[in-house]
Design a protein around this motif. Structure first.
Motif, PDB file in Angstrom:
ATOM      1  N   THR A  57      53.701  53.528  56.935  1.00 53.59           N
ATOM      2  CA  THR A  57      55.152  53.369  56.856  1.00 53.59           C
ATOM      3  C   THR A  57      55.491  52.261  55.859  1.00 53.59           C
ATOM      4  O   THR A  57      54.641  51.403  55.563  1.00 53.59           O
ATOM      5  N   PRO A  58      56.728  52.253  55.357  1.00 53.25           N
ATOM      6  CA  PRO A  58      57.122  51.170  54.445  1.00 53.25           C
ATOM      7  C   PRO A  58      56.957  49.794  55.075  1.00 53.25           C
ATOM      8  O   PRO A  58      56.522  48.845  54.417  1.00 53.25           O
ATOM      9  N   GLU A  59      57.289  49.681  56.355  1.00 57.57           N
ATOM     10  CA  GLU A  59      57.203  48.394  57.022  1.00 57.57           C
ATOM     11  C   GLU A  59      55.762  47.909  57.115  1.00 57.57           C
ATOM     12  O   GLU A  59      55.484  46.707  56.982  1.00 57.57           O
ATOM     13  N   GLN A  60      54.830  48.825  57.328  1.00 56.48           N
ATOM     14  CA  GLN A  60      53.425  48.438  57.388  1.00 56.48           C
ATOM     15  C   GLN A  60      52.951  47.888  56.041  1.00 56.48           C
ATOM     16  O   GLN A  60      52.230  46.891  55.986  1.00 56.48           O
ATOM     17  N   ILE A  61      53.358  48.548  54.966  1.00 56.64           N
ATOM     18  CA  ILE A  61      52.981  48.077  53.627  1.00 56.64           C
ATOM     19  C   ILE A  61      53.567  46.687  53.371  1.00 56.64           C
ATOM     20  O   ILE A  61      52.892  45.786  52.854  1.00 56.64           O
ATOM     21  N   LYS A  62      54.830  46.504  53.743  1.00 58.49           N
ATOM     22  CA  LYS A  62      55.473  45.199  53.533  1.00 58.49           C
ATOM     23  C   LYS A  62      54.766  44.108  54.337  1.00 58.49           C
ATOM     24  O   LYS A  62      54.597  42.976  53.857  1.00 58.49           O
ATOM     25  N   GLN A  63      54.351  44.435  55.546  1.00 63.31           N
ATOM     26  CA  GLN A  63      53.648  43.457  56.378  1.00 63.31           C
ATOM     27  C   GLN A  63      52.282  43.108  55.791  1.00 63.31           C
ATOM     28  O   GLN A  63      51.848  41.951  55.838  1.00 63.31           O
ATOM     29  N   ILE A  64      51.598  44.111  55.226  1.00 63.59           N
ATOM     30  CA  ILE A  64      50.304  43.864  54.581  1.00 63.59           C
ATOM     31  C   ILE A  64      50.480  42.895  53.408  1.00 63.59           C
ATOM     32  O   ILE A  64      49.714  41.944  53.243  1.00 63.59           O
ATOM     33  N   ILE A  65      51.509  43.147  52.594  1.00 67.94           N
ATOM     34  CA  ILE A  65      51.776  42.265  51.457  1.00 67.94           C
ATOM     35  C   ILE A  65      52.102  40.860  51.944  1.00 67.94           C
ATOM     36  O   ILE A  65      51.608  39.863  51.403  1.00 67.94           O
ATOM     37  N   HIS A  66      52.928  40.777  52.981  1.00 67.04           N
ATOM     38  CA  HIS A  66      53.329  39.460  53.487  1.00 67.04           C
ATOM     39  C   HIS A  66      52.127  38.696  54.027  1.00 67.04           C
ATOM     40  O   HIS A  66      51.961  37.496  53.735  1.00 67.04           O
ATOM     41  N   ARG A  67      51.271  39.367  54.790  1.00 67.38           N
ATOM     42  CA  ARG A  67      50.115  38.690  55.379  1.00 67.38           C
ATOM     43  C   ARG A  67      49.117  38.239  54.320  1.00 67.38           C
ATOM     44  O   ARG A  67      48.593  37.129  54.374  1.00 67.38           O
ATOM     45  N   ASN A  68      48.835  39.122  53.375  1.00 69.61           N
ATOM     46  CA  ASN A  68      47.740  38.875  52.439  1.00 69.61           C
ATOM     47  C   ASN A  68      48.165  38.197  51.145  1.00 69.61           C
ATOM     48  O   ASN A  68      47.333  37.577  50.480  1.00 69.61           O
ATOM     49  N   VAL A  69      49.441  38.308  50.780  1.00 71.27           N
ATOM     50  CA  VAL A  69      49.893  37.711  49.524  1.00 71.27           C
ATOM     51  C   VAL A  69      50.718  36.457  49.773  1.00 71.27           C
ATOM     52  O   VAL A  69      50.585  35.473  49.046  1.00 71.27           O
ATOM     53  N   VAL A  70      51.551  36.496  50.816  1.00 73.98           N
ATOM     54  CA  VAL A  70      52.456  35.366  51.062  1.00 73.98           C
ATOM     55  C   VAL A  70      51.844  34.344  52.007  1.00 73.98           C
ATOM     56  O   VAL A  70      51.791  33.147  51.701  1.00 73.98           O
ATOM     57  N   GLU A  71      51.357  34.799  53.174  1.00 72.17           N
ATOM     58  CA  GLU A  71      50.882  33.869  54.184  1.00 72.17           C
ATOM     59  C   GLU A  71      49.448  33.407  53.962  1.00 72.17           C
ATOM     60  O   GLU A  71      49.107  32.268  54.264  1.00 72.17           O
ATOM     61  N   GLN A  72      48.599  34.301  53.459  1.00 71.68           N
ATOM     62  CA  GLN A  72      47.183  33.990  53.329  1.00 71.68           C
ATOM     63  C   GLN A  72      46.959  32.789  52.408  1.00 71.68           C
ATOM     64  O   GLN A  72      47.475  32.746  51.291  1.00 71.68           O
ATOM     65  N   GLU A  73      46.196  31.826  52.893  1.00 74.95           N
ATOM     66  CA  GLU A  73      45.893  30.659  52.070  1.00 74.95           C
ATOM     67  C   GLU A  73      45.011  31.064  50.897  1.00 74.95           C
ATOM     68  O   GLU A  73      44.048  31.818  51.050  1.00 74.95           O
ATOM     69  N   ILE A  74      45.364  30.584  49.710  1.00 76.60           N
ATOM     70  CA  ILE A  74      44.580  30.889  48.515  1.00 76.60           C
ATOM     71  C   ILE A  74      43.577  29.765  48.296  1.00 76.60           C
ATOM     72  O   ILE A  74      43.971  28.606  48.139  1.00 76.60           O
ATOM     73  N   PRO A  75      42.289  30.079  48.297  1.00 73.89           N
ATOM     74  CA  PRO A  75      41.285  29.023  48.112  1.00 73.89           C
ATOM     75  C   PRO A  75      41.463  28.309  46.774  1.00 73.89           C
ATOM     76  O   PRO A  75      41.751  28.942  45.755  1.00 73.89           O
ATOM     77  N   GLY A  76      41.273  26.999  46.805  1.00 71.99           N
ATOM     78  CA  GLY A  76      41.367  26.242  45.562  1.00 71.99           C
ATOM     79  C   GLY A  76      40.318  26.675  44.556  1.00 71.99           C
ATOM     80  O   GLY A  76      40.483  26.502  43.347  1.00 71.99           O
ATOM     81  N   ALA A  77      39.215  27.279  45.076  1.00 69.85           N
ATOM     82  CA  ALA A  77      38.149  27.730  44.177  1.00 69.85           C
ATOM     83  C   ALA A  77      38.648  28.796  43.215  1.00 69.85           C
ATOM     84  O   ALA A  77      38.121  28.930  42.107  1.00 69.85           O
ATOM     85  N   ILE A  78      39.667  29.560  43.616  1.00 74.94           N
ATOM     86  CA  ILE A  78      40.191  30.609  42.739  1.00 74.94           C
ATOM     87  C   ILE A  78      40.785  29.995  41.482  1.00 74.94           C
ATOM     88  O   ILE A  78      40.521  30.446  40.361  1.00 74.94           O
ATOM     89  N   ALA A  79      41.592  28.943  41.664  1.00 77.85           N
ATOM     90  CA  ALA A  79      42.170  28.270  40.500  1.00 77.85           C
ATOM     91  C   ALA A  79      41.076  27.628  39.655  1.00 77.85           C
ATOM     92  O   ALA A  79      41.134  27.653  38.415  1.00 77.85           O
ATOM     93  N   GLU A  80      40.065  27.073  40.319  1.00 76.89           N
ATOM     94  CA  GLU A  80      38.969  26.434  39.589  1.00 76.89           C
ATOM     95  C   GLU A  80      38.190  27.454  38.771  1.00 76.89           C
ATOM     96  O   GLU A  80      37.896  27.241  37.589  1.00 76.89           O
ATOM     97  N   ILE A  81      37.880  28.592  39.408  1.00 80.47           N
ATOM     98  CA  ILE A  81      37.144  29.647  38.698  1.00 80.47           C
ATOM     99  C   ILE A  81      37.977  30.195  37.549  1.00 80.47           C
ATOM    100  O   ILE A  81      37.469  30.431  36.445  1.00 80.47           O
ATOM    101  N   ALA A  82      39.277  30.399  37.802  1.00 78.43           N
ATOM    102  CA  ALA A  82      40.156  30.915  36.749  1.00 78.43           C
ATOM    103  C   ALA A  82      40.197  29.959  35.568  1.00 78.43           C
ATOM    104  O   ALA A  82      40.144  30.378  34.402  1.00 78.43           O
ATOM    105  N   GLY A  83      40.277  28.662  35.854  1.00 75.66           N
ATOM    106  CA  GLY A  83      40.317  27.669  34.788  1.00 75.66           C
ATOM    107  C   GLY A  83      39.018  27.638  33.994  1.00 75.66           C
ATOM    108  O   GLY A  83      39.024  27.594  32.757  1.00 75.66           O
ATOM    109  N   GLU A  84      37.887  27.690  34.712  1.00 75.38           N
ATOM    110  CA  GLU A  84      36.593  27.657  34.026  1.00 75.38           C
ATOM    111  C   GLU A  84      36.360  28.929  33.220  1.00 75.38           C
ATOM    112  O   GLU A  84      35.819  28.882  32.106  1.00 75.38           O
ATOM    113  N   ALA A  85      36.772  30.080  33.785  1.00 75.60           N
ATOM    114  CA  ALA A  85      36.620  31.343  33.066  1.00 75.60           C
ATOM    115  C   ALA A  85      37.492  31.363  31.814  1.00 75.60           C
ATOM    116  O   ALA A  85      37.071  31.837  30.742  1.00 75.60           O
ATOM    117  N   ALA A  86      38.719  30.846  31.942  1.00 75.43           N
ATOM    118  CA  ALA A  86      39.614  30.790  30.786  1.00 75.43           C
ATOM    119  C   ALA A  86      39.048  29.879  29.709  1.00 75.43           C
ATOM    120  O   ALA A  86      39.125  30.188  28.508  1.00 75.43           O
TER     121      ALA A  86
END
Length: 344
Positions: A57-86
């Protein structure tokens, strides 16, 4: 003290081992790919007869986005890896020696220019906003002031009309101020007052000139002249003056921007609008329509399976993970009372 194993227990254990080996054989590369090939066709045809709202359902998709994109903590390692890769990319020889025209062609650049020139109202509004900025007014005031005072001291009409004045005015402003101290200050004050009183008029004339006197052809010619200057330059030459530390800091700024932006109402409205649009378009249609629009076919899926499966399956088998997974899945049945009763 545990009860001794019964003949039925031994038989069940033997059947479990045989079943596990049978399932493992099904994961041999050729066997597995053949199985996918045989089953994907009928499954895919059935899948196309269903519709999107039967799966999610649309609501399920929105909840998935909210949980995984908005609420989920983003590890600092991601920014570090992105910076080193760049940084790795930014400093690589291949990148630095690549010419701009290898990344974008002259035709593509020209198409971008043409499209930007079509946005006439945005161009006019943008120029107006730039001209209205205080820094632009300061720039124009400085340019006009320098031009007028230079004209007065070096090229005034008096130098051509009054004998002897020419040689005096050409000496320089310092000499004029020395011979007539009050003259220089009076001239400067008059010029500044004139510019201040007429700045609004000058700015309006700037707008009028940029809007009506500069044609699209002139703008395009200037843009293509800029292209001619840079097209054969390497990316290393273009990025000169910007080091890897600057790039890393940009990555960090982008990361911090994303952390905040994902929590805003604007982002929430955007992803909810997109999800709603997707369901408005495809919810009542058979999934065949969506699959065709996204060019998803059994052949494409099988091609990816053939590329990925051999190494992935070999890794799972050699590590013992695949056998352990199958055994754990099956032994719950072979150790159950149902299986024991059935065998007895």
């Amino acid at each position: 003290m545990s009860n001794p194993a019964t003949p039925a227990d031994n038989q069940l254990h033997t059947l479990l081992d045989l079943h596990v080996q049978h399932e493992l054989a099904g994961f041999e590369t050729d066997t597995f790919i053949n199985w996918v090939q045989q089953e994907s066709g009928p499954l895919f045809e059935w899948f196309k007869t269903t519709n999107l709202k039967q799966w999610v359902t649309p609501e399920q998709i929105k909840q998935i986005i909210h949980r995984n994109v908005v609420e989920q903590e983003i590890p600092g390692a991601i920014a570090e890896i992105a910076g080193e890769a760049a940084t790795r990319l930014f400093t690589s020889e291949k990148h630095r020696n690549t010419q701009l025209n290898e990344v974008i062609t002259a035709h593509q650049f020209e198409e971008f220019v043409d499209k930007l020139l079509e946005l006439e109202q945005q161009r006019i509004d943008g120029l107006d906003h730039i001209i209205d900025l205080p820094i632009y007014g300061d720039l124009i005031s400085s340019v006009v002031y320098q031009a007028i005072t230079r004209y007065i001291y070096e090229s005034n009409v008096l130098t051509k009309k009054v004998p002897g004045v020419s040689s005096v005015l050409k000496m320089s402003r310092a000499v004029v101020n020395k011979t007539a101290p009050k003259l220089g200050g009076a001239v400067e004050e008059s010029v500044k007052r004139y510019i201040t009183n007429n700045l609004d008029f000058i700015l309006e004339q700037s707008k009028s000139f940029l809007e009506f006197s500069i044609t699209e052809e002139q703008l395009k010619a200037s843009a293509m002249d800029l292209w001619d200057i840079y097209e054969h330059k390497t990316l290393g030459e273009i990025q000169q003056g910007m080091d890897s530390i600057d790039l890393s800091e940009f990555v960090v700024l982008g990361y911090e921007f994303w952390l905040r932006y994902r929590t805003t109402e604007h982002f929430k409205d955007n992803y909810e609008l997109i999800v709603d649009y997707l369901f408005e378009t495809y919810a009542d249609e058979n999934l065949s329509t969506l699959l065709e629009d996204f060019m998803i076919t059994p052949e494409r899926l099988l091609t990816e399976v053939e590329h990925i499966a051999p190494l992935a399956l070999n890794t799972l088998k050699e590590s013992g993970q695949l056998e352990g997974l199958i055994r754990r899945r099956l032994e719950s049945f072979y150790c159950s009372e149902v299986a024991t009763s059935a065998l007895q």
